[in-house]
Structures are given as C-alpha cells and as structure tokens.
Design a protein around this motif. Sequence first.
Motif, PDB file in Angstrom:
ATOM      1  N   PHE A 118       0.847  -1.188   0.000  1.00  0.00           N
ATOM      2  CA  PHE A 118       0.000   0.000   0.000  1.00  0.00           C
ATOM      3  C   PHE A 118       0.890   1.249   0.000  1.00  0.00           C
ATOM      4  CE2 PHE A 118      -4.529  -1.230   1.522  1.00  0.00           C
ATOM      5  CZ  PHE A 118      -4.616  -2.156   0.506  1.00  0.00           C
ATOM      6  N   ASN A 175       1.090   4.325   1.522  1.00  0.00           N
ATOM      7  CA  ASN A 175       1.695   4.947   2.706  1.00  0.00           C
ATOM      8  C   ASN A 175       2.691   4.019   3.402  1.00  0.00           C
ATOM      9  OD1 ASN A 175       0.658   7.798   3.038  1.00  0.00           O
ATOM     10  ND2 ASN A 175      -1.234   6.682   2.626  1.00  0.00           N
ATOM     11  N   PRO A 176       2.352   2.737   3.590  1.00  0.00           N
ATOM     12  CA  PRO A 176       3.381   1.840   4.100  1.00  0.00           C
ATOM     13  C   PRO A 176       4.663   1.855   3.266  1.00  0.00           C
ATOM     14  CG  PRO A 176       1.255   0.789   4.299  1.00  0.00           C
ATOM     15  CD  PRO A 176       1.027   2.083   3.551  1.00  0.00           C
ATOM     16  N   ARG A 188       5.930   4.348   1.751  1.00  0.00           N
ATOM     17  CA  ARG A 188       6.727   5.549   2.111  1.00  0.00           C
ATOM     18  C   ARG A 188       7.659   5.239   3.279  1.00  0.00           C
ATOM     19  NH1 ARG A 188       2.315  10.064   3.292  1.00  0.00           N
ATOM     20  NH2 ARG A 188       4.089  11.472   3.552  1.00  0.00           N
ATOM     21  N   HIS A 230      -7.333  -2.750  10.924  1.00  0.00           N
ATOM     22  CA  HIS A 230      -6.829  -1.454  11.421  1.00  0.00           C
ATOM     23  C   HIS A 230      -7.906  -0.654  12.155  1.00  0.00           C
ATOM     24  CE1 HIS A 230      -8.788  -0.772   7.622  1.00  0.00           C
ATOM     25  NE2 HIS A 230      -8.654   0.540   7.719  1.00  0.00           N
ATOM     26  N   ARG A 231      -9.155  -1.106  12.054  1.00  0.00           N
ATOM     27  CA  ARG A 231     -10.228  -0.352  12.723  1.00  0.00           C
ATOM     28  C   ARG A 231     -10.614  -0.982  14.065  1.00  0.00           C
ATOM     29  NH1 ARG A 231     -13.882   1.708   7.620  1.00  0.00           N
ATOM     30  NH2 ARG A 231     -12.182   2.907   6.677  1.00  0.00           N
ATOM     31  N   THR A 273      -4.987   4.137  10.683  1.00  0.00           N
ATOM     32  CA  THR A 273      -4.282   4.014   9.403  1.00  0.00           C
ATOM     33  C   THR A 273      -2.917   3.370   9.642  1.00  0.00           C
ATOM     34  OG1 THR A 273      -3.301   6.227   9.643  1.00  0.00           O
ATOM     35  CG2 THR A 273      -5.342   6.069   8.337  1.00  0.00           C
ATOM     36  N   GLU A 305       1.747   8.611  10.970  1.00  0.00           N
ATOM     37  CA  GLU A 305       2.043   9.655   9.981  1.00  0.00           C
ATOM     38  C   GLU A 305       3.458   9.429   9.424  1.00  0.00           C
ATOM     39  OE1 GLU A 305      -0.187  11.638   8.646  1.00  0.00           O
ATOM     40  OE2 GLU A 305      -1.653  10.917  10.070  1.00  0.00           O
ATOM     41  N   GLU A 358       1.938  15.928  -0.584  1.00  0.00           N
ATOM     42  CA  GLU A 358       1.001  15.068   0.136  1.00  0.00           C
ATOM     43  C   GLU A 358      -0.444  15.507  -0.118  1.00  0.00           C
ATOM     44  OE1 GLU A 358       1.721  12.972   4.196  1.00  0.00           O
ATOM     45  OE2 GLU A 358       0.941  14.948   4.626  1.00  0.00           O
TER      46      GLU A 358
HETATM   47  N1  LIG Z   1      -1.335  10.560   6.460  1.00  0.00           N
HETATM   48  C1  LIG Z   1      -1.178   9.163   6.782  1.00  0.00           C
HETATM   49  C2  LIG Z   1      -1.971   8.338   5.788  1.00  0.00           C
HETATM   50  C3  LIG Z   1      -2.034   6.849   6.162  1.00  0.00           C
HETATM   51  C4  LIG Z   1      -3.074   6.099   5.329  1.00  0.00           C
HETATM   52  O1  LIG Z   1      -4.102   6.648   4.907  1.00  0.00           O
HETATM   53  N2  LIG Z   1      -2.799   4.808   5.109  1.00  0.00           N
HETATM   54  C5  LIG Z   1      -3.750   3.979   4.393  1.00  0.00           C
HETATM   55  C6  LIG Z   1      -3.006   2.849   3.671  1.00  0.00           C
HETATM   56  S1  LIG Z   1      -2.123   3.447   2.254  1.00  0.00           S
HETATM   57  C7  LIG Z   1      -4.721   3.349   5.374  1.00  0.00           C
HETATM   58  O2  LIG Z   1      -4.321   2.900   6.418  1.00  0.00           O
HETATM   59  N3  LIG Z   1      -6.011   3.329   5.020  1.00  0.00           N
HETATM   60  C8  LIG Z   1      -7.010   2.742   5.840  1.00  0.00           C
HETATM   61  C9  LIG Z   1      -8.395   3.188   5.493  1.00  0.00           C
HETATM   62  O3  LIG Z   1      -8.561   3.922   4.529  1.00  0.00           O
HETATM   63  O4  LIG Z   1      -9.314   2.782   6.227  1.00  0.00           O
HETATM   64  C10 LIG Z   1       0.297   8.803   6.853  1.00  0.00           C
HETATM   65  O5  LIG Z   1       1.129   9.620   6.432  1.00  0.00           O
HETATM   66  O6  LIG Z   1       0.659   7.737   7.373  1.00  0.00           O
END
Ligand SMILES: N[C@@H](CCC(=O)N[C@@H](CS)C(=O)NCC(=O)O)C(=O)O
Length: 209
Positions: free
Chosen positions: A10, A12-13, A15, A41-42, A54, A68, A104
């Motif tokens: 995914f 963000n991971p 990054r 994750h929830r 997230t 973050e 971002e």
């Molecule tokens: N701003 C956050 C964004 C993290 C994020 O949105 N990660 C996504 C995966 S790419 C996520 O966990 N999404 C879960 C969801 O949409 O419920 C960061 O920099 O870590």
Amino acid sequence: MLKIYDYKGFPNPTRARIALAEKGLLDEVEFVSIDVPNGEHRLPTFREKNPSATVPVLELEDGTCISECTAITEYVDHLVGEPVLTGRSAKERAVIHMMQRRAEAGLLDAAATFFHHATPGLGPTIEDYQNREWGEKNRERAIAGMRYLDQTLAAQPFLAGDRFTMVDITAFAGLAYAGFGKIEVPAGLDRLTTWRERVASRASVMRAA
Ligand SMILES: N[C@@H](CCC(=O)N[C@@H](CS)C(=O)NCC(=O)O)C(=O)O
C-alpha cells in the motif's frame, strides 16, 4: 527492536519502507502485517496505537507509537547519518516540509480521496461512506498536483532541490496511489515521468516497494 505495523504494497506503508531502506534500516525493523482490506486497522486494539486507524505505525521499544509517514521519516532520519531525508539547515528543513505538504495534499491525499470515493476502493466494508462528486473533484486536484510537481522539476533534479528527500518519497507514493485509482499522468509531463523512473530505479525503492 523497532516494529512497523503496515500492509505491504500500500502507498503509505511504502513511504515508510523507502525511508527505512534509504537509511539502511529495513532489516532492523520487525514488520507486523495489519489486514487493512479486512478492517483489522479499525479494531480497538489497533486504534490504541493509532486513533486515526491508518497504517503505517512505528512502535518504539518503549511502546511509543508514531503514526504519519512524515513523523516516522523524521524519527528514522535522526537515528543514523546519510542520506539526510528531512534536511539539515533551517532553510532546507523548511523547504522540505513545505514541498512535502504540497506533494502530500496536492497529489497523494487527492489521489487517495479519488480512490476511496470515486472507485470501489477497498470494498464496501471499508468504504462505508463514499461521495463520488468529491472523489471526482480530487482527480482534478491530483492532476493539478502532478502538473505542479512537473513544473518544479524544471529547475531542479529532485522535488525539494538537488538531493533526494522525503518529498520525493511522498510524491512517488502519490503517483502509485494515482495508479491504484487509474488516474493517468497526463501526456507531456516528461520531467515528472523521467523523475519517477529515476526514483523507481533507486536501490531503496526497489527493495521497499
Ligand atoms: N497521512 C497518513 C496516511 C495513512 C493512510 O491513509 N494509510 C492507508 C493505507 S495506504 C490506510 O491505512 N487506510 C485505511 C483506510 O482507509 O481505512 C500517513 O502519512 O501515514
């Protein structure tokens, strides 16, 4: 040992993984997979680590949880020397944070919003609220973000200047997110396209992505 809770592949991971790989720390971290497509994750146990639910989340040895990607990158950048991803001087750090936010908000988050609102996204369990119009608006925002980043590269090889920084990581992940949602890079953005190829061929990116 440091732990990262994430879901491999995914944006963000990725990054956080690229930042770790740049710093030579990828093997110093234990990765714990969180089943994001199925909503792990929830769950309350994960929300205790990150109330925003997230990934990624970095857990330090003392139990501190850092979410973050910018914060995670700051942490790993300060652990070991080269290359410096978040800047050294006051000016460098300020420019990097400014450009980071532009990449971002203007590309990665816009592409993510398009993906979650205007496509099936991660499926009906995860996408419990969708606003197609807002999603479509964010496609335009993502494309405007690409155009802006392409222009930035007219004057410099990387998005925050002469060196690869966390801004390049964010924008690279932003293009990946755009790809998830099938937002094409418009024709003619040759600087952005060649920059992307250069970033994709970095050893860190090849290991982490
Ligand atoms: N701003 C956050 C964004 C993290 C994020 O949105 N990660 C996504 C995966 S790419 C996520 O966990 N999404 C879960 C969801 O949409 O419920 C960061 O920099 O870590």
